[in-house]
Design an enzyme around this catalytic site. Structure first.
Site, PDB file in Angstrom:
ATOM      1  N   GLY A   8       0.841  -1.205   0.000  1.00  0.00           N
ATOM      2  CA  GLY A   8       0.000   0.000   0.000  1.00  0.00           C
ATOM      3  C   GLY A   8       0.872   1.249   0.000  1.00  0.00           C
ATOM      4  N   GLY A  11      -0.515   4.785  -0.970  1.00  0.00           N
ATOM      5  CA  GLY A  11      -1.639   5.334  -0.215  1.00  0.00           C
ATOM      6  C   GLY A  11      -1.218   6.486   0.689  1.00  0.00           C
ATOM      7  N   GLN A  12      -2.168   6.944   1.510  1.00  0.00           N
ATOM      8  CA  GLN A  12      -1.920   8.141   2.338  1.00  0.00           C
ATOM      9  C   GLN A  12      -0.731   7.945   3.272  1.00  0.00           C
ATOM     10  OE1 GLN A  12      -4.584   9.116   5.520  1.00  0.00           O
ATOM     11  NE2 GLN A  12      -4.129  11.295   5.480  1.00  0.00           N
ATOM     12  N   ILE A  35      -0.664  -1.910  -5.939  1.00  0.00           N
ATOM     13  CA  ILE A  35      -1.563  -2.741  -6.742  1.00  0.00           C
ATOM     14  C   ILE A  35      -1.744  -2.090  -8.108  1.00  0.00           C
ATOM     15  CG2 ILE A  35      -2.863  -3.975  -4.943  1.00  0.00           C
ATOM     16  CD1 ILE A  35      -5.036  -1.742  -5.288  1.00  0.00           C
ATOM     17  N   ARG A  36      -2.142  -2.909  -9.090  1.00  0.00           N
ATOM     18  CA  ARG A  36      -2.336  -2.393 -10.437  1.00  0.00           C
ATOM     19  C   ARG A  36      -3.344  -1.250 -10.422  1.00  0.00           C
ATOM     20  NH1 ARG A  36      -2.881  -7.427 -14.260  1.00  0.00           N
ATOM     21  NH2 ARG A  36      -1.163  -8.199 -12.974  1.00  0.00           N
ATOM     22  N   TYR A 143     -15.335  -2.164   9.002  1.00  0.00           N
ATOM     23  CA  TYR A 143     -13.937  -1.739   9.192  1.00  0.00           C
ATOM     24  C   TYR A 143     -13.487  -2.077  10.614  1.00  0.00           C
ATOM     25  CZ  TYR A 143      -9.983   1.596   9.297  1.00  0.00           C
ATOM     26  OH  TYR A 143      -8.749   2.191   9.410  1.00  0.00           O
ATOM     27  N   LYS A 147     -10.659  -4.607  12.101  1.00  0.00           N
ATOM     28  CA  LYS A 147      -9.529  -4.080  12.885  1.00  0.00           C
ATOM     29  C   LYS A 147      -9.374  -4.841  14.213  1.00  0.00           C
ATOM     30  CE  LYS A 147      -7.704  -1.358  10.026  1.00  0.00           C
ATOM     31  NZ  LYS A 147      -6.405  -1.748   9.462  1.00  0.00           N
TER      32      LYS A 147
HETATM   33  C1  AKB Z   1     -11.155   6.165   8.813  1.00  0.00           C
HETATM   34  O1  AKB Z   1     -11.717   7.248   9.041  1.00  0.00           O
HETATM   35  O2  AKB Z   1     -11.721   5.171   8.372  1.00  0.00           O
HETATM   36  C2  AKB Z   1      -9.674   6.063   9.123  1.00  0.00           C
HETATM   37  C3  AKB Z   1      -9.454   5.574  10.512  1.00  0.00           C
HETATM   38  C4  AKB Z   1      -9.704   6.456  11.647  1.00  0.00           C
HETATM   39  O3  AKB Z   1      -9.026   4.476  10.703  1.00  0.00           O
HETATM   40  N1  AKB Z   1      -9.050   7.335   8.938  1.00  0.00           N
END
Ligand code: AKB
Length: 317
Positions: A8, A11-12, A35-36, A143, A147
């Site tokens: 990655g 990415g940011q 990644i492509r 998400y 995590k």
């Molecule tokens: C998001 O907002 O999804 C991310 C994080 C806080 O993990 N920046």
């Protein structure tokens, strides 16, 4: 740590972490994994090796690790919180199947692994103020689910196989180099771009919604310091609360107005992002990171704002 694979890397976080590691380990191979469709460009491409490294392709990752004698992997591949709500299965695939690929490669090749967790690993039943290191983690977003599972799986590979996994729980990250994409905290980056361009910022997060935030130099320092920390001092591993500032939209606007007095904002709250933000901590307690590996951030809100505005003026005007 000398030879590092960053998955990655465009990415940011990855784009800046790759450059920091290349500066700090000029003798090593710091491989920018992409990644492509998200190939490295410019200085990121020119300053060191890069390889296609799809986290969902364990064989590809294993070949890179062998080719460059990789000692450490930064696994930064993830769909952020708002995007993960749109594509939950894809988020699961990248975040969980991808992670197990990385951990297996690490187990077989003796690599250290950093896979970030987030304030997203907490949920509505977590204490929102001074959120402790060890507390309830029952997130309600995909998400967040990935995590928490990342933290557990990373700890499992450490205790079961001795894989040197370490991580932090990142707050919302603010930077001027690469834009984030699809996160709940993205507004805190976008508001700076609007202010510099003289545009009114339309804020998707409601007034009074406090979240932990961090300036990218501190986030990069956290990511490298934890990997270099003395393992005999670590009571925790996956993952440490790290904090530096907490604000709501009014707070960041007030800070920007110290430098750009006519900066404007109005609210158009996005219910998906708002629900996620409401379930996250207002402010984490990071005393374990401070005690176990001397974590200490350098930037508060106003110092960050001053630096962001300086760099964004150079970049955009
Ligand atoms: C998001 O907002 O999804 C991310 C994080 C806080 O993990 N920046």
């Amino acid at each position: 740590m000398k030879n590092v694979l960053i998955i990655g890397a465009t990415g940011q976080i990855g784009s800046e972490l790759t450059m920091k590691l290349r500066r700090e380990y000029p003798e090593g191979s710091i491989v920018a994994g992409y990644i492509r469709g998200a190939e490295p460009k410019g200085i990121l491409l020119e300053s060191g090796p890069s390889e296609e490294a799809d986290v969902c392709n364990g064989q590809q990752i294993a070949e890179i690790v062998k080719k460059y004698h990789i000692d450490a992997i930064y696994n930064l591949a993830a769909l952020l919180s708002a995007t993960a709500e749109k594509f939950p299965l894809k988020a699961w695939d990248i975040q969980m199947n991808g992670l197990i690929n990385i951990l297996e490669v690490a187990r077989e090749n003796g690599c250290q692994v950093f896979t970030p967790s987030s304030i997203g690993s907490f949920g509505p039943s977590t204490p929102h103020d001074d959120t402790p290191q060890d507390t309830i983690q029952r997130p309600t977003s995909m998400y967040g689910v990935t995590k928490v599972a990342t933290e557990l799986l990373s700890d499992y590979y450490f205790t079961k196989y001795g894989v040197d996994t370490r991580a932090v729980r990142f707050p919302g990250l603010i930077s001027y180099t690469t834009l984030p994409g699809g996160g709940t905290t993205d507004y805190a980056v976008e508001i700076y771009y609007s202010a510099i361009k003289g545009e009114e910022f339309v804020c998707p997060i409601g007034k009074g919604t406090y979240m932990d935030m961090m300036y990218m130099p501190d986030a990069l320092k956290a990511a490298t310091d934890i990997m270099e920390a003395d393992p005999s001092r670590l009571i925790h591993r996956n993952a440490f609360n790290v904090a530096s500032m907490s604000f709501d939209p009014e707070g960041v606007l007030a800070s920007i107005r110290k430098y750009i007095p006519d900066a404007k904002m109005r609210y158009e709250v996005d219910p998906v992002r708002q629900a996620i933000a409401d379930s996250w901590p207002n402010k984490m307690d990071d005393s374990c990171a401070r005690a176990e590996w001397d974590w200490k951030p350098s930037y508060d809100l106003d110092e960050m704002t001053k630096d962001m505005i300086k760099h964004l003026r150079e970049k955009l005007l």
